[in-house]
Design an enzyme around this catalytic site. Sequence first.
Site, PDB file in Angstrom:
ATOM      1  N   LYS A 110       0.883  -1.175   0.000  1.00 21.07           N
ATOM      2  CA  LYS A 110       0.000   0.000   0.000  1.00 21.07           C
ATOM      3  C   LYS A 110       0.921   1.226   0.000  1.00 21.07           C
ATOM      4  O   LYS A 110       1.396   1.664   1.046  1.00 21.07           O
ATOM      5  CB  LYS A 110      -0.892  -0.023   1.246  1.00 21.07           C
ATOM      6  CG  LYS A 110      -2.235   0.685   1.097  1.00 21.07           C
ATOM      7  CD  LYS A 110      -2.153   2.149   0.734  1.00 21.07           C
ATOM      8  CE  LYS A 110      -1.914   3.058   1.917  1.00 21.07           C
ATOM      9  NZ  LYS A 110      -1.593   4.451   1.513  1.00 21.07           N
ATOM     10  N   GLU A 144       9.046   1.453  11.401  1.00 19.05           N
ATOM     11  CA  GLU A 144      10.135   2.400  11.112  1.00 19.05           C
ATOM     12  C   GLU A 144       9.494   3.786  11.136  1.00 19.05           C
ATOM     13  O   GLU A 144       8.773   4.144  10.199  1.00 19.05           O
ATOM     14  CB  GLU A 144      10.742   2.123   9.728  1.00 19.05           C
ATOM     15  CG  GLU A 144      11.273   0.710   9.523  1.00 19.05           C
ATOM     16  CD  GLU A 144      12.552   0.431  10.276  1.00 19.05           C
ATOM     17  OE1 GLU A 144      13.087   1.347  10.935  1.00 19.05           O
ATOM     18  OE2 GLU A 144      13.022  -0.717  10.225  1.00 19.05           O
ATOM     19  N   CYS A 161      13.966  10.665   7.037  1.00 17.22           N
ATOM     20  CA  CYS A 161      13.752  10.222   8.417  1.00 17.22           C
ATOM     21  C   CYS A 161      15.028  10.339   9.248  1.00 17.22           C
ATOM     22  O   CYS A 161      14.974  10.645  10.431  1.00 17.22           O
ATOM     23  CB  CYS A 161      13.214   8.802   8.441  1.00 17.22           C
ATOM     24  SG  CYS A 161      14.271   7.636   7.582  1.00 17.22           S
ATOM     25  N   GLU A 182       9.449  16.626  14.874  1.00 14.91           N
ATOM     26  CA  GLU A 182       9.955  16.344  13.529  1.00 14.91           C
ATOM     27  C   GLU A 182       9.304  17.300  12.531  1.00 14.91           C
ATOM     28  O   GLU A 182       8.086  17.289  12.346  1.00 14.91           O
ATOM     29  CB  GLU A 182       9.632  14.896  13.136  1.00 14.91           C
ATOM     30  CG  GLU A 182      10.262  14.502  11.808  1.00 14.91           C
ATOM     31  CD  GLU A 182       9.889  13.087  11.368  1.00 14.91           C
ATOM     32  OE1 GLU A 182       8.711  12.706  11.475  1.00 14.91           O
ATOM     33  OE2 GLU A 182      10.790  12.372  10.893  1.00 14.91           O
TER      34      GLU A 182
END
Length: 496
Positions: free
Chosen positions: A183, A258, A292, A390
């Site tokens: 997906k 993750e 990331c 973040e």
Amino acid sequence: MTTLEHTTQPDILLYINGEFVKSEDGNTFENLNPFTNNKINKVYEGRKTDIDKAVMAAREAFDHGPWKKMKVTERLAYIYKIADLIDQEVEKIAYLEALDTGLPIKQTRSMVSRASENFRFYARMVDSRLIGEAYQVDDHFINYTINLPAGVAGLITPWNAPFMLETWKVAPALATGNTVILKPAEFSPLSANVLAEVIDKSGLPKGVFNVVHGYGETAGDALVKHLDVQLISFTGETVTGSTIIKNSADTLKECSMELGGKSPIIIFDDADFERALDACVWGIFSFNGERCTANSRLFIQEGIKDNFIEALKKRVAKVRIGDPLEETTEVGPLIHKEHYDKVVSYLEIAKQEGAEVLTRDIPDELKNGNFVAPSMILHASNDMRVAQEEIFGPILTVMSFKDEDEAIRLANDIDYGLAGYVWTNDIKRGHRVAHQIDAGMLWVNAQNVRDLRTPFGGSKSSGIGREGGHYAFDFYTEKKIIHVAIGDHPIQQFGK
Ligand code: NAD
């Protein structure tokens, strides 16, 4: 001068049971070009019925198709073939990825060129490292382990490095014998269909690999909750990861997570100044800062602080923003207007928090795109939101430290724990600090260079579990232990 054009593309179909198909109810959503904000194409939107269809195909392929019974060498031949076919499509995928995500083409090309290695690497790993263990118990037993594919794997990926991250999951999942439903992120659907085309060309048995496009809350959610899916490998935001774990609880799935990061780069006075500068600038501004493992928090030691910040300012002012299809572009537009709004809001937040923002204006000819100029937040402190949250854009938060203890304390004073970078010419200190940073992956005197054999993943709010190397086998395979009596061990004789 741009040699490549911003084009529209054919509509994106789902790939289920070896066929490219429309979604069951025919719904579509628009896919936008981040540079122009014009429509690239329509994407057929998969929902629960499409996920059900894909899972049924993957289940059937796993339980009754040739995939499971095939010799390992035959299975791995498919994996090598997929790698070769990807190599033939590097330019096409690099172009589509730059068009779709706004990542500069030079960077998408280098990422995509490494994607085939994900397949070759896992073919080699399965061949050499997917091994069992044997335990002898006196002369009574030989106990040995075997590794079985887990079943149907649901792979849910983000938009920031789509093809790289998709292949990073698909390769070990297939090489270990699972069947797959991918997906992809709704903001970056293009390259996943090239992967489907490549896999289709490789002749992989139908149903083994499927792609269902759609939104996370519908398609992703249906995959996560499906009874017939054994695994969810997820890469994305921490909050989404937590939702997925909750939603997968009723069907007791194994999840690999993750998640987000806010990684420190710690630069000591004795570091190689120029190399640390290069790494620091690259580490936050490459991939548009949508990375990331970006070193989004700089901790600079007081002795070189002023000089380093001056040098940074000069470099950051010259980082080239522009058309992602231009070879010379270093920073392109952010993925989507929604994400752009979030990223620029942090520049405002920084000012409200009392920090100084160094940014620059976006030239008029780039105003249609989702551009945020490479920016620095100075005079920040570690308790500010801009130091803790973040941002996922080209913004570096700059802080300083006095000594080693303070650097470690500040670096660890955060919820995230994905990566960390330490720069010092004192070898003992390099190791010592790296050992003490609470993160899954540390680099000493290095930028983020991956070694596929090593574990990839984060601690704290940055993830659960490790992928990469043989570590991915723990996730993608089911271990079974077989106990075999080789002597006549005592058996109690109830009821005799
Ligand atoms: P996101 O969490 O918004 O979406 C990721 C994927 O999850 C998409 O495919 C989305 O459709 C799907 N999704 C969303 N809600 C879902 C739900 N309820 N159920 C199932 N699926 C759902 O993340 P993003 O914005 O696409 O990506 C950026 C994030 O990814 C950043 O936080 C970044 O740090 C993280 N990331 C982490 C790594 C890593 O290896 N740790 C690598 C790349 C990106």
